[in-house]
Scaffold this active site. Structure first.
Site, mmCIF file in Angstrom:
data_model
loop_
_atom_site.group_PDB
_atom_site.id
_atom_site.type_symbol
_atom_site.label_atom_id
_atom_site.label_comp_id
_atom_site.label_asym_id
_atom_site.label_seq_id
_atom_site.Cartn_x
_atom_site.Cartn_y
_atom_site.Cartn_z
ATOM 1 N N SER A 189 0.551 -1.261 -0.042
ATOM 2 C CA SER A 189 0.216 0.198 -0.194
ATOM 3 C C SER A 189 0.610 1.032 -0.149
ATOM 4 O O SER A 189 2.072 1.396 -1.199
ATOM 5 C CB SER A 189 -0.896 0.274 1.437
ATOM 6 O OG SER A 189 -1.924 0.837 1.064
ATOM 7 N N HIS A 195 -7.299 -5.495 -0.158
ATOM 8 C CA HIS A 195 -6.310 -4.952 -0.139
ATOM 9 C C HIS A 195 -5.034 -6.060 1.077
ATOM 10 O O HIS A 195 -3.895 -5.729 0.708
ATOM 11 C CB HIS A 195 -6.718 -3.694 0.275
ATOM 12 C CG HIS A 195 -5.804 -2.385 0.377
ATOM 13 N ND1 HIS A 195 -4.999 -2.131 -0.495
ATOM 14 C CD2 HIS A 195 -4.962 -2.084 1.628
ATOM 15 C CE1 HIS A 195 -4.031 -1.045 -0.552
ATOM 16 N NE2 HIS A 195 -4.525 -0.951 0.628
ATOM 17 N N ASP A 197 -10.038 -5.801 -4.378
ATOM 18 C CA ASP A 197 -8.891 -4.741 -3.421
ATOM 19 C C ASP A 197 -9.483 -3.514 -4.538
ATOM 20 O O ASP A 197 -9.293 -2.549 -5.683
ATOM 21 C CB ASP A 197 -7.209 -4.612 -4.644
ATOM 22 C CG ASP A 197 -6.766 -3.750 -3.254
ATOM 23 O OD1 ASP A 197 -6.840 -2.288 -2.525
ATOM 24 O OD2 ASP A 197 -5.334 -3.948 -3.743
#
Length: 383
Positions: free
Chosen positions: A187, A358, A325
Protein backbone atom coordinates in the site's frame (compact mmCIF):
# COMPACT_ATOMS: atom_id res chain seq x y z
CA UNK A 1 -18.46 -5.01 17.33
CA UNK A 2 -19.28 -2.90 20.38
CA UNK A 3 -19.94 0.78 19.71
CA UNK A 4 -17.07 1.88 21.94
CA UNK A 5 -14.65 -0.50 20.22
CA UNK A 6 -15.78 0.69 16.80
CA UNK A 7 -15.28 4.33 17.75
CA UNK A 8 -11.83 3.47 19.10
CA UNK A 9 -10.86 1.92 15.79
CA UNK A 10 -12.31 4.81 13.79
CA UNK A 11 -10.65 7.38 16.01
CA UNK A 12 -7.26 5.70 15.77
CA UNK A 13 -7.53 5.61 11.99
CA UNK A 14 -8.46 9.27 11.73
CA UNK A 15 -5.55 10.18 14.01
CA UNK A 16 -3.24 8.42 11.59
CA UNK A 17 -4.86 10.11 8.60
CA UNK A 18 -4.03 13.47 10.13
CA UNK A 19 -0.52 12.31 10.97
CA UNK A 20 0.19 11.37 7.38
CA UNK A 21 -1.11 14.58 5.84
CA UNK A 22 -0.19 17.14 8.48
CA UNK A 23 -0.77 20.82 8.96
CA UNK A 24 1.77 22.97 7.13
CA UNK A 25 2.61 25.56 9.73
CA UNK A 26 4.07 28.96 8.92
CA UNK A 27 7.13 28.02 10.95
CA UNK A 28 7.92 25.04 8.70
CA UNK A 29 11.14 26.60 7.49
CA UNK A 30 12.54 26.45 11.02
CA UNK A 31 12.91 22.67 10.88
CA UNK A 32 16.36 22.75 9.35
CA UNK A 33 18.30 19.85 7.83
CA UNK A 34 20.32 17.47 9.91
CA UNK A 35 22.23 15.32 7.44
CA UNK A 36 22.37 12.46 9.95
CA UNK A 37 21.88 8.88 8.75
CA UNK A 38 22.24 6.94 11.98
CA UNK A 39 22.27 7.48 15.71
CA UNK A 40 24.22 5.97 18.58
CA UNK A 41 22.02 3.02 19.47
CA UNK A 42 22.93 3.41 23.12
CA UNK A 43 21.56 6.94 23.27
CA UNK A 44 17.91 5.94 22.87
CA UNK A 45 15.78 3.69 25.03
CA UNK A 46 15.04 0.41 23.28
CA UNK A 47 11.44 0.51 22.17
CA UNK A 48 10.07 -1.23 19.15
CA UNK A 49 8.60 -4.37 17.68
CA UNK A 50 10.92 -6.82 19.36
CA UNK A 51 9.09 -7.01 22.67
CA UNK A 52 5.73 -7.68 21.04
CA UNK A 53 7.25 -9.99 18.45
CA UNK A 54 9.07 -12.20 20.93
CA UNK A 55 5.97 -12.47 23.08
CA UNK A 56 3.81 -13.45 20.11
CA UNK A 57 6.35 -15.69 18.38
CA UNK A 58 8.93 -17.34 20.60
CA UNK A 59 12.22 -18.55 19.19
CA UNK A 60 13.12 -15.60 16.97
CA UNK A 61 16.09 -13.36 17.66
CA UNK A 62 15.11 -9.71 17.30
CA UNK A 63 17.28 -6.59 17.34
CA UNK A 64 16.27 -2.94 17.60
CA UNK A 65 17.85 -0.08 15.67
CA UNK A 66 17.14 3.61 15.31
CA UNK A 67 17.75 5.72 12.23
CA UNK A 68 17.70 9.50 12.04
CA UNK A 69 16.41 10.97 8.80
CA UNK A 70 17.82 14.09 7.15
CA UNK A 71 14.89 16.04 8.60
CA UNK A 72 15.57 14.78 12.11
CA UNK A 73 12.95 12.07 12.67
CA UNK A 74 14.09 9.04 14.64
CA UNK A 75 12.80 5.93 12.90
CA UNK A 76 12.54 2.64 14.77
CA UNK A 77 13.70 -0.41 12.85
CA UNK A 78 13.61 -4.05 13.92
CA UNK A 79 15.75 -6.85 12.56
CA UNK A 80 15.26 -10.61 12.47
CA UNK A 81 18.73 -11.86 11.44
CA UNK A 82 17.82 -15.53 11.54
CA UNK A 83 14.90 -17.90 11.63
CA UNK A 84 13.15 -19.63 14.50
CA UNK A 85 15.48 -21.10 17.12
CA UNK A 86 18.54 -20.06 15.14
CA UNK A 87 17.58 -21.57 11.80
CA UNK A 88 19.34 -20.13 8.80
CA UNK A 89 22.38 -18.82 10.71
CA UNK A 90 25.13 -17.73 8.36
CA UNK A 91 27.08 -14.82 6.97
CA UNK A 92 26.18 -12.64 3.99
CA UNK A 93 22.49 -13.40 4.27
CA UNK A 94 20.36 -11.47 1.82
CA UNK A 95 18.73 -8.44 3.53
CA UNK A 96 15.06 -7.68 2.94
CA UNK A 97 13.42 -4.41 4.03
CA UNK A 98 9.68 -4.51 4.77
CA UNK A 99 7.73 -1.23 4.62
CA UNK A 100 4.16 -1.21 5.91
CA UNK A 101 1.19 0.75 4.62
CA UNK A 102 -1.02 3.50 6.00
CA UNK A 103 -2.90 3.17 9.31
CA UNK A 104 -0.58 0.45 10.65
CA UNK A 105 3.04 -0.06 11.72
CA UNK A 106 5.63 -2.81 11.37
CA UNK A 107 3.47 -5.26 13.30
CA UNK A 108 1.48 -5.66 10.10
CA UNK A 109 4.10 -8.17 8.94
CA UNK A 110 3.66 -10.51 11.93
CA UNK A 111 -0.03 -10.51 12.83
CA UNK A 112 -0.68 -14.12 11.82
CA UNK A 113 1.08 -17.29 12.91
CA UNK A 114 4.77 -17.59 12.18
CA UNK A 115 3.96 -19.84 9.22
CA UNK A 116 1.64 -17.20 7.76
CA UNK A 117 3.45 -13.91 8.58
CA UNK A 118 5.85 -12.61 5.95
CA UNK A 119 8.52 -11.39 8.39
CA UNK A 120 8.95 -14.85 9.92
CA UNK A 121 8.54 -16.72 6.65
CA UNK A 122 11.43 -14.74 5.19
CA UNK A 123 13.57 -15.26 8.29
CA UNK A 124 12.90 -19.00 8.24
CA UNK A 125 13.90 -19.08 4.58
CA UNK A 126 17.31 -17.64 5.27
CA UNK A 127 16.76 -13.91 4.77
CA UNK A 128 18.03 -11.10 6.99
CA UNK A 129 14.73 -9.31 7.69
CA UNK A 130 14.46 -5.60 8.49
CA UNK A 131 11.19 -3.85 9.38
CA UNK A 132 10.74 -0.09 9.36
CA UNK A 133 8.13 1.92 11.30
CA UNK A 134 7.03 5.13 9.61
CA UNK A 135 7.32 8.42 11.49
CA UNK A 136 4.32 9.20 13.68
CA UNK A 137 3.50 5.55 14.36
CA UNK A 138 3.77 4.29 17.93
CA UNK A 139 7.41 3.15 17.60
CA UNK A 140 8.66 6.21 15.71
CA UNK A 141 7.40 9.19 17.64
CA UNK A 142 10.72 10.90 18.28
CA UNK A 143 12.76 13.69 16.71
CA UNK A 144 16.14 15.27 17.35
CA UNK A 145 14.54 18.56 18.40
CA UNK A 146 10.75 18.43 17.95
CA UNK A 147 8.16 17.19 20.42
CA UNK A 148 5.19 15.15 19.11
CA UNK A 149 2.98 17.09 21.52
CA UNK A 150 3.32 20.08 19.18
CA UNK A 151 2.16 20.49 15.61
CA UNK A 152 5.67 21.22 14.32
CA UNK A 153 6.47 17.53 14.78
CA UNK A 154 3.69 16.70 12.33
CA UNK A 155 4.84 19.23 9.76
CA UNK A 156 5.49 16.76 6.95
CA UNK A 157 3.75 15.10 4.05
CA UNK A 158 4.23 11.75 2.36
CA UNK A 159 6.67 13.50 0.02
CA UNK A 160 9.03 13.62 3.01
CA UNK A 161 8.68 9.86 3.34
CA UNK A 162 9.94 9.64 -0.24
CA UNK A 163 12.82 12.09 -0.01
CA UNK A 164 13.98 11.55 3.58
CA UNK A 165 12.62 8.41 5.21
CA UNK A 166 12.96 6.01 2.28
CA UNK A 167 16.51 7.24 1.77
CA UNK A 168 17.45 6.87 5.41
CA UNK A 169 16.08 3.36 5.93
CA UNK A 170 17.46 1.87 2.72
CA UNK A 171 20.84 3.52 3.27
CA UNK A 172 20.99 2.25 6.84
CA UNK A 173 20.29 -1.38 5.92
CA UNK A 174 22.77 -1.17 3.06
CA UNK A 175 25.53 0.14 5.33
CA UNK A 176 24.76 -2.30 8.16
CA UNK A 177 24.81 -5.34 5.89
CA UNK A 178 27.17 -4.24 3.14
CA UNK A 179 24.72 -5.60 0.58
CA UNK A 180 22.04 -4.44 -1.78
CA UNK A 181 18.61 -5.29 -0.40
CA UNK A 182 15.28 -6.62 -1.58
CA UNK A 183 12.50 -4.14 -0.81
CA UNK A 184 8.92 -5.21 0.02
CA UNK A 185 6.17 -2.61 0.33
CA UNK A 186 2.43 -2.79 0.90
CA UNK A 187 0.00 0.00 0.00
CA UNK A 188 1.63 3.28 1.13
CA UNK A 189 4.92 1.37 1.26
CA UNK A 190 4.61 0.85 -2.50
CA UNK A 191 3.67 4.45 -3.15
CA UNK A 192 6.75 5.90 -1.47
CA UNK A 193 9.05 3.37 -3.15
CA UNK A 194 7.60 3.83 -6.64
CA UNK A 195 7.81 7.61 -6.26
CA UNK A 196 11.34 7.41 -4.90
CA UNK A 197 12.59 4.99 -7.54
CA UNK A 198 11.09 7.20 -10.25
CA UNK A 199 13.50 9.91 -9.12
CA UNK A 200 16.47 7.56 -8.74
CA UNK A 201 16.27 7.57 -4.95
CA UNK A 202 18.51 4.80 -3.54
CA UNK A 203 17.99 2.59 -6.59
CA UNK A 204 21.68 1.71 -6.60
CA UNK A 205 21.26 0.02 -3.21
CA UNK A 206 18.18 -2.04 -4.14
CA UNK A 207 18.53 -5.48 -5.70
CA UNK A 208 14.80 -5.84 -6.42
CA UNK A 209 11.46 -4.53 -5.18
CA UNK A 210 8.19 -6.33 -4.48
CA UNK A 211 5.03 -4.23 -4.49
CA UNK A 212 2.00 -5.77 -2.79
CA UNK A 213 -1.25 -3.93 -3.57
CA UNK A 214 0.69 -1.29 -5.52
CA UNK A 215 -0.70 2.24 -5.32
CA UNK A 216 0.37 4.95 -7.72
CA UNK A 217 -2.96 6.14 -9.15
CA UNK A 218 -6.38 6.26 -7.49
CA UNK A 219 -8.71 7.37 -10.25
CA UNK A 220 -10.95 4.33 -9.82
CA UNK A 221 -11.49 4.02 -6.06
CA UNK A 222 -14.94 2.48 -5.80
CA UNK A 223 -15.76 2.92 -2.11
CA UNK A 224 -17.41 5.98 -0.67
CA UNK A 225 -15.16 6.20 2.38
CA UNK A 226 -12.09 5.73 0.20
CA UNK A 227 -13.07 8.69 -1.95
CA UNK A 228 -13.85 10.86 1.05
CA UNK A 229 -10.56 10.00 2.71
CA UNK A 230 -8.56 10.62 -0.46
CA UNK A 231 -10.13 14.04 -0.96
CA UNK A 232 -9.58 14.85 2.73
CA UNK A 233 -5.83 14.60 2.17
CA UNK A 234 -5.71 18.18 0.88
CA UNK A 235 -5.76 19.21 4.52
CA UNK A 236 -9.41 19.84 5.32
CA UNK A 237 -9.27 17.55 8.35
CA UNK A 238 -6.56 19.50 10.13
CA UNK A 239 -8.08 22.79 9.06
CA UNK A 240 -11.42 21.64 10.45
CA UNK A 241 -9.98 20.55 13.77
CA UNK A 242 -7.34 23.28 14.00
CA UNK A 243 -4.62 21.01 15.37
CA UNK A 244 -2.27 18.42 13.95
CA UNK A 245 -2.63 15.81 16.67
CA UNK A 246 -5.84 15.59 18.62
CA UNK A 247 -7.75 13.69 21.27
CA UNK A 248 -9.51 10.82 19.45
CA UNK A 249 -12.30 10.84 22.00
CA UNK A 250 -12.81 14.59 22.06
CA UNK A 251 -15.94 16.35 20.83
CA UNK A 252 -14.47 17.72 17.55
CA UNK A 253 -13.33 14.26 16.47
CA UNK A 254 -16.63 12.71 17.46
CA UNK A 255 -18.49 15.25 15.33
CA UNK A 256 -16.14 14.66 12.40
CA UNK A 257 -16.51 10.87 12.58
CA UNK A 258 -20.29 11.05 12.76
CA UNK A 259 -20.35 13.33 9.72
CA UNK A 260 -17.96 11.09 7.82
CA UNK A 261 -19.86 7.90 8.57
CA UNK A 262 -23.20 9.53 7.78
CA UNK A 263 -22.28 9.93 4.12
CA UNK A 264 -24.33 7.67 1.83
CA UNK A 265 -22.55 4.45 1.03
CA UNK A 266 -19.92 4.74 3.75
CA UNK A 267 -19.52 1.59 5.83
CA UNK A 268 -17.65 2.38 9.04
CA UNK A 269 -17.61 -1.29 9.93
CA UNK A 270 -15.14 -2.04 7.15
CA UNK A 271 -12.58 0.69 7.55
CA UNK A 272 -9.42 -1.26 6.76
CA UNK A 273 -10.88 -2.25 3.40
CA UNK A 274 -12.34 1.17 2.72
CA UNK A 275 -9.50 3.56 3.57
CA UNK A 276 -7.01 4.76 0.98
CA UNK A 277 -3.45 5.98 1.22
CA UNK A 278 -2.99 9.01 -0.96
CA UNK A 279 -4.50 12.12 -2.48
CA UNK A 280 -7.18 11.69 -5.10
CA UNK A 281 -6.53 11.64 -8.81
CA UNK A 282 -2.80 11.74 -9.55
CA UNK A 283 0.63 11.01 -8.19
CA UNK A 284 2.08 14.45 -7.62
CA UNK A 285 4.11 16.18 -4.96
CA UNK A 286 2.55 18.21 -2.17
CA UNK A 287 0.31 21.03 -3.37
CA UNK A 288 1.04 24.17 -1.35
CA UNK A 289 -2.36 25.57 -2.24
CA UNK A 290 -1.56 28.35 -4.67
CA UNK A 291 0.42 28.93 -7.84
CA UNK A 292 2.63 31.41 -6.00
CA UNK A 293 3.51 29.01 -3.18
CA UNK A 294 4.15 26.18 -5.60
CA UNK A 295 6.40 28.47 -7.63
CA UNK A 296 8.41 29.23 -4.49
CA UNK A 297 8.94 25.55 -3.74
CA UNK A 298 9.04 23.95 -7.18
CA UNK A 299 9.64 26.72 -9.67
CA UNK A 300 6.32 25.97 -11.35
CA UNK A 301 2.68 26.80 -10.55
CA UNK A 302 1.59 23.19 -10.05
CA UNK A 303 3.27 20.37 -8.10
CA UNK A 304 5.63 18.19 -10.15
CA UNK A 305 4.38 14.76 -11.14
CA UNK A 306 6.15 11.57 -10.12
CA UNK A 307 6.73 9.92 -13.49
CA UNK A 308 6.55 6.15 -13.09
CA UNK A 309 8.10 5.61 -16.53
CA UNK A 310 11.35 7.02 -15.10
CA UNK A 311 11.83 3.99 -12.84
CA UNK A 312 15.04 2.36 -14.11
CA UNK A 313 14.05 -0.24 -16.67
CA UNK A 314 16.53 -2.76 -15.33
CA UNK A 315 15.28 -2.62 -11.71
CA UNK A 316 13.63 -6.00 -11.01
CA UNK A 317 10.01 -5.40 -9.98
CA UNK A 318 7.46 -7.88 -8.63
CA UNK A 319 3.90 -6.49 -8.60
CA UNK A 320 1.08 -8.46 -7.01
CA UNK A 321 -2.47 -7.08 -7.00
CA UNK A 322 -5.96 -8.37 -6.28
CA UNK A 323 -9.23 -8.51 -8.14
CA UNK A 324 -11.21 -7.50 -5.05
CA UNK A 325 -8.92 -4.71 -3.91
CA UNK A 326 -10.97 -1.52 -3.63
CA UNK A 327 -7.93 0.66 -2.93
CA UNK A 328 -5.36 -0.67 -5.37
CA UNK A 329 -8.05 -0.91 -8.01
CA UNK A 330 -7.39 -3.15 -11.02
CA UNK A 331 -7.90 -0.26 -13.45
CA UNK A 332 -5.47 1.94 -11.55
CA UNK A 333 -2.87 -0.84 -11.47
CA UNK A 334 -3.28 -1.11 -15.23
CA UNK A 335 -2.38 2.58 -15.53
CA UNK A 336 0.77 1.85 -13.52
CA UNK A 337 1.57 -1.16 -15.68
CA UNK A 338 1.10 0.93 -18.80
CA UNK A 339 3.67 3.39 -17.52
CA UNK A 340 6.05 0.41 -17.11
CA UNK A 341 5.41 -0.93 -20.62
CA UNK A 342 9.03 -0.26 -21.65
CA UNK A 343 10.46 -1.99 -18.56
CA UNK A 344 12.86 -4.83 -19.31
CA UNK A 345 10.57 -7.81 -19.82
CA UNK A 346 12.79 -10.16 -17.81
CA UNK A 347 12.86 -7.70 -14.89
CA UNK A 348 9.08 -7.32 -14.46
CA UNK A 349 7.02 -10.06 -12.79
CA UNK A 350 3.28 -9.38 -12.53
CA UNK A 351 0.89 -11.47 -10.43
CA UNK A 352 -2.89 -11.04 -10.39
CA UNK A 353 -4.81 -12.76 -7.59
CA UNK A 354 -8.47 -12.63 -8.51
CA UNK A 355 -9.87 -13.32 -5.02
CA UNK A 356 -7.52 -11.08 -3.00
CA UNK A 357 -8.55 -7.78 -1.40
CA UNK A 358 -6.24 -5.10 0.02
CA UNK A 359 -5.46 -6.67 3.39
CA UNK A 360 -5.16 -10.23 2.05
CA UNK A 361 -1.61 -9.56 0.91
CA UNK A 362 -0.46 -9.10 4.50
CA UNK A 363 -3.11 -10.90 6.58
CA UNK A 364 -4.53 -13.56 4.29
CA UNK A 365 -3.87 -17.07 5.56
CA UNK A 366 -3.27 -18.24 1.98
CA UNK A 367 -0.86 -15.41 1.11
CA UNK A 368 2.13 -17.63 1.87
CA UNK A 369 1.33 -20.21 -0.78
CA UNK A 370 -0.19 -17.81 -3.31
CA UNK A 371 2.02 -14.71 -3.05
CA UNK A 372 5.05 -15.12 -0.79
CA UNK A 373 6.39 -18.28 -2.41
CA UNK A 374 6.27 -16.64 -5.83
CA UNK A 375 7.86 -13.49 -4.43
CA UNK A 376 10.76 -15.46 -2.91
CA UNK A 377 11.23 -17.27 -6.22
CA UNK A 378 11.45 -13.82 -7.82
CA UNK A 379 14.11 -12.83 -5.25
CA UNK A 380 16.14 -15.94 -6.03
CA UNK A 381 16.01 -15.13 -9.73
CA UNK A 382 17.47 -11.69 -9.04
CA UNK A 383 20.16 -12.42 -6.47
Amino acid sequence: MAVHSLLSVVAAIVVLVVMVHPHRAASASSRGRFGVKSVDQGDIAVTGLCTSATIMHAGYKCQEYHVVTDDGYIISMSRFPQGRNGEGVGSNKQPVLLQHGLLVDGMTWMLNSANESLAFILADNGYDVWISNTRGTRFSRRHLSLDPAYKEFWDWTWDDLVTDELSATIDFVFKQTGQKLHYVGHSLGTLTALAGFSEGNQVDKVKSAAMLSPIAYVSHITTALGNLAAKAFVGEITDLLGIAEFNPFGAPVSIFLKALCANPGVDCYDLITEMTAIRYGKLAKFDYGSARSNMEHYGQPTPPIYNMSNIPKDLPLFLSYGGKDKLSDVKDVQILLDSLRFHDVDKLDIQFVKEFAHADFIMGVTANNIVYNQMMAFFRNHQ
